[in-house]
Design an enzyme around this catalytic site. Structure first.
Site, PDB file in Angstrom:
ATOM      1  N   LYS A   1       0.837  -1.207   0.000  1.00 13.04           N
ATOM      2  CA  LYS A   1       0.000   0.000   0.000  1.00 13.04           C
ATOM      3  C   LYS A   1       0.873   1.259   0.000  1.00 13.04           C
ATOM      4  CE  LYS A   1      -3.692  -2.458   2.456  1.00 13.04           C
ATOM      5  NZ  LYS A   1      -4.385  -2.673   3.747  1.00 13.04           N
TER       6      LYS A   1
ATOM      7  N   GLN B   1      -4.014  -1.357  10.305  1.00  6.41           N
ATOM      8  CA  GLN B   1      -4.002  -2.681   9.670  1.00  6.41           C
ATOM      9  C   GLN B   1      -4.466  -3.764  10.641  1.00  6.41           C
ATOM     10  OE1 GLN B   1      -3.315  -3.179   6.382  1.00  6.41           O
ATOM     11  NE2 GLN B   1      -3.684  -5.365   6.536  1.00  6.41           N
TER      12      GLN B   1
ATOM     13  N   ASP C   1     -10.817   3.133   5.320  1.00 10.89           N
ATOM     14  CA  ASP C   1     -11.041   1.687   5.367  1.00 10.89           C
ATOM     15  C   ASP C   1     -12.538   1.360   5.434  1.00 10.89           C
ATOM     16  OD1 ASP C   1      -9.180  -0.349   5.234  1.00 10.89           O
ATOM     17  OD2 ASP C   1      -8.461  -0.060   7.279  1.00 10.89           O
TER      18      ASP C   1
HETATM   19  N1  GUN Z   1      -6.626  -6.700   7.033  1.00 11.40           N
HETATM   20  C1  GUN Z   1      -7.075  -7.455   6.013  1.00 11.40           C
HETATM   21  N2  GUN Z   1      -7.746  -6.668   5.132  1.00 11.40           N
HETATM   22  C2  GUN Z   1      -7.699  -5.413   5.613  1.00 11.40           C
HETATM   23  C3  GUN Z   1      -8.204  -4.157   5.155  1.00 11.40           C
HETATM   24  O1  GUN Z   1      -8.861  -4.029   4.126  1.00 11.40           O
HETATM   25  N3  GUN Z   1      -7.921  -3.087   5.947  1.00 11.40           N
HETATM   26  C4  GUN Z   1      -7.236  -3.203   7.098  1.00 11.40           C
HETATM   27  N4  GUN Z   1      -7.031  -2.096   7.809  1.00 11.40           N
HETATM   28  N5  GUN Z   1      -6.766  -4.342   7.559  1.00 11.40           N
HETATM   29  C5  GUN Z   1      -6.993  -5.441   6.815  1.00 11.40           C
END
Ligand code: GUN
Length: 294
Positions: free
Chosen positions: A54, A98, A121
């Site tokens: 990312k 995350q 998110d």
């Molecule tokens: N862990 C797995 N998928 C995601 C996501 O889309 N966002 C976040 N913050 N954590 C994750």
């Protein structure tokens, strides 16, 4: 035997990135550089990889990003204090904590502590509620929003379709169901949400025009579970042992791709399907947050 057409997530994510890059130009004219903060707690190996991907995607598009890595022993209060600072940081338009978080931290409290306008998110209760209500001013979670774009941009008819979703997680399954059942353009599906307590999952799957697997079980979906011509979307990322691999393991999806492809009308490869879309939607949400700066 016929073969399902591949839904190329990398190509479709590329289209979305190009659209987002255009919006970056308009922001630049206004003197705005979008900023995204990543928060990672502990040393979860997959989270490191995801956040790294990312970060690189942000850099490619010219989005400012910063990553805060906190030790596994971080208290919930310390994490909330960091979020409070990021909430008021004028350079930061989006905040991504995350998942998964260490067990001693209450994920729900953490996600509710991100300012809804910075919640790119889409996990804050305000944004979850807006999604349920069909209020498009909120942020949609990136993975299910990415799946929707895959369907729409591949020309899959959602209106009136039987959509079966496997998995009821807060990140994919539940919001995916909410997205597809809306009374709206690119929605209006009849949605079935299957989970670990569902009786005869295979029977539900065989009715599906659109089958979305997000349950986290390696190669769960077999050819016998797929209606001929159905669209199959594989959200799964599962690490399984592989003695032949250098690392001793490899990643597989929730769909037995080789077996299912001949039955499916359209199918996502994995990798190269949903994964790139999640990142593209995160960047699009971040640019939108920057466009809406107060
Ligand atoms: N862990 C797995 N998928 C995601 C996501 O889309 N966002 C976040 N913050 N954590 C994750």
């Amino acid at each position: 035997m016929s073969t399902g057409t591949l839904i190329d997530g990398r190509a479709i994510a590329g289209q979305i990135q190009a659209e987002t890059a255009q919006r970056m130009v308009s922001l630049q004219v206004r003197g705005i550089q979008p900023g995204l903060a990543f928060v990672r707690v502990g040393e979860d190996a997959a989270s490191k990889v995801y956040v790294g991907m990312k970060e690189r995607a942000c850099a490619q598009l010219g989005i400012f990003s910063e990553t805060r890595v906190l030790p596994e022993t971080t208290t919930q209060a310390e994490l909330l204090a960091l979020l409070a600072r990021l909430n008021t940081d004028a350079r930061i338009d989006g905040i991504l904590v995350q998942a998964p978080l260490p067990r001693h931290i209450d994920e729900a409290v953490v996600y509710a502590s991100v300012l809804p306008t910075k919640d790119v998110d889409g996990f804050h209760p305000v944004n979850v509620g807006k999604l349920m209500l069909g209020d498009t001013t909120g942020f949609m979670p990136c993975t299910p929003a990415g799946v929707l774009e895959l369907l729409v941009r591949s020309g899959v008819t959602i209106d009136g379709a039987e959509a079966v979703i496997l998995g009821r997680g807060n990140i994919v399954g539940k919001p995916m169901a909410a997205i597809l059942c809306q009374k709206a353009r690119h929605a209006n599906a009849t949605v079935t949400l299957c989970h670990s307590r569902t009786r005869d999952i295979a029977a539900h799957c065989r009715r599906a025009d659109i089958l979305i697997a997000a349950l986290g079980v390696p190669r769960f979906v077999t050819a016998a579970m797929v209606k001929p011509g159905a669209t199959v979307i594989d959200v799964g990322v599962n690490r399984i042992p592989d003695a032949g691999a250098k690392s001793g393991s490899r990643l597989v999806g929730d769909v037995d791709f080789e077996a299912v492809r001949p039955v499916a009308g359209r199918i996502t490869p994995n990798p190269g399907g949903v994964g790139p879309m999640t990142i593209a939607l995160l960047l699009r949400n971040t640019v939108r947050a920057a466009e809406q700066r107060p």
